[in-house]
Design an enzyme around this catalytic site. Structure first.
Site, PDB file in Angstrom:
ATOM      1  N   TYR A  64       0.848  -1.192   0.000  1.00 47.21           N
ATOM      2  CA  TYR A  64       0.000   0.000   0.000  1.00 47.21           C
ATOM      3  C   TYR A  64       0.886   1.246   0.000  1.00 47.21           C
ATOM      4  O   TYR A  64       1.384   1.678   1.028  1.00 47.21           O
ATOM      5  CB  TYR A  64      -0.922   0.027   1.211  1.00 47.21           C
ATOM      6  CG  TYR A  64      -1.932  -1.093   1.262  1.00 47.21           C
ATOM      7  CD1 TYR A  64      -2.203  -1.882   0.146  1.00 47.21           C
ATOM      8  CD2 TYR A  64      -2.621  -1.386   2.442  1.00 47.21           C
ATOM      9  CE1 TYR A  64      -3.122  -2.908   0.210  1.00 47.21           C
ATOM     10  CE2 TYR A  64      -3.551  -2.406   2.501  1.00 47.21           C
ATOM     11  CZ  TYR A  64      -3.794  -3.171   1.385  1.00 47.21           C
ATOM     12  OH  TYR A  64      -4.713  -4.196   1.444  1.00 47.21           O
ATOM     13  N   PRO A 209     -15.550  -4.410   1.399  1.00 45.00           N
ATOM     14  CA  PRO A 209     -16.823  -4.678   2.076  1.00 45.00           C
ATOM     15  C   PRO A 209     -17.908  -3.656   1.766  1.00 45.00           C
ATOM     16  O   PRO A 209     -19.087  -3.928   1.971  1.00 45.00           O
ATOM     17  CB  PRO A 209     -16.439  -4.629   3.559  1.00 45.00           C
ATOM     18  CG  PRO A 209     -15.287  -3.679   3.611  1.00 45.00           C
ATOM     19  CD  PRO A 209     -14.509  -3.971   2.347  1.00 45.00           C
ATOM     20  N   LEU A 210     -17.519  -2.485   1.269  1.00 42.01           N
ATOM     21  CA  LEU A 210     -18.497  -1.427   1.009  1.00 42.01           C
ATOM     22  C   LEU A 210     -18.852  -1.289  -0.456  1.00 42.01           C
ATOM     23  O   LEU A 210     -19.524  -0.325  -0.844  1.00 42.01           O
ATOM     24  CB  LEU A 210     -17.959  -0.081   1.536  1.00 42.01           C
ATOM     25  CG  LEU A 210     -17.878   0.024   3.057  1.00 42.01           C
ATOM     26  CD1 LEU A 210     -17.193   1.316   3.463  1.00 42.01           C
ATOM     27  CD2 LEU A 210     -19.250  -0.056   3.673  1.00 42.01           C
TER      28      LEU A 210
END
Length: 290
Positions: A64, A209-210
């Site tokens: 990241y 998850p969203l």
């Protein structure tokens, strides 16, 4: 102030207890998960707010940024009092949104050692293989990870984007503590993996998850239920995940403190059986319509 306490707890690996609603640190980086965040101070403010909500599980990865997320976490939160910081390795970066897996054992060892250095840790409580690399047999990768666990560099091991068969192959070398696969209201591709994790007592960490897709429309059941409960649609989507399985460990990510508070509200959302089933049906229908 809202708290994740209502999300309940889960013991990763049987002995590492955390609240089930955690934080994913991918979004405290630049566009394409590349470079520094556009607003570094806002990203740091988001990280600083994490303990105030009772969040004690932070998920990141060396890729990241790369490295940006781990560096910011250490700069902002070290020495991590009461926080479990998990990370991942095994992906290389060649530009924004470009991710290439490498499973060479020497590279995986470097990933672990450098994450330890960047995060300021002597042992990583949960290190996850970001992807099984195609460049070398998976058993060689699992064997290298097992050695690092035996050395004490890693406490628990997790996998990401794996099948049931790959989980079982890895379990020949080490206990699998978590599995991090894509899963949300609309994308249920990993349903069989989730069921397998439930049977083993393995934590299931749903990434993206969203991602609500067509369910985000103003006339959808998701929006209707969110309006009735007085929370955002994202909080309802996360509440559905929490209700879906006791091994579910959602880690919604953001680089904005206000969005973080909106996500935390999910822990206080109690969906009725009818609301859960309605969302389940609409999610499956939306998937089929894609």
């Amino acid at each position: 102030m809202a708290s994740v306490q209502g999300s309940g707890t889960f013991a990763i690996g049987g002995d590492l207890t955390v609240h089930r609603l955690g934080f994913g640190a991918m979004r405290v980086t630049g566009p394409g998960i590349w470079g520094d965040p556009p607003d570094r101070e806002r990203a740091k403010a988001t990280l600083r707010a994490i303990p105030s909500f009772g969040i004690d599980l932070i998920d990141t990865a060396d890729s990241y940024g790369p490295f940006v997320s781990e560096d910011l976490i250490r700069e902002t939160l070290h020495p991590y009092d009461g926080l479990v910081v998990t990370t991942k390795g095994g992906l290389t970066r060649h530009g924004p949104d470009i991710w290439r897996p490498v499973g060479n054992p020497d590279y995986l060892r470097q990933c672990v050692l450098m994450s330890l250095r960047r995060l300021g840790l002597e042992r990583i409580d949960l290190w996850q293989l970001h992807r099984i690399g195609p460049d070398i047999p998976r058993d060689a990768q699992f064997e290298a990870i097992a050695r690092m666990r035996e050395e004490g560099l890693i406490r628990h091991v997790g996998l990401s984007e794996v099948s049931v068969a790959e989980i079982e192959a890895a379990r020949q070398y080490f206990p699998v503590a978590t599995v991090q696969n894509r899963y949300n209201l609309v994308d249920r591709t990993s349903e069989a993996v989730l069921t397998h994790c439930e049977g083993l007592g393995v934590g299931f960490v749903p990434w993206a998850p969203l991602d609500k897709g067509a369910l985000a429309g103003p006339e959808s059941a998701l929006s209707t239920i969110a309006g009735r409960l007085g929370v955002g649609a994202g909080a309802v989507a996360l509440a559905w995940l929490l209700k879906r399985s006791p091994v579910m460990l959602p880690i919604p990510g953001t680089g904005d403190p206000d969005h973080l508070a909106e996500n935390v509200a999910a822990a206080e959302v109690s969906l009725s059986a009818d609301e859960f089933e309605t969302l389940d049906r609409e999610g499956q229908a939306a998937r089929k319509a894609v």
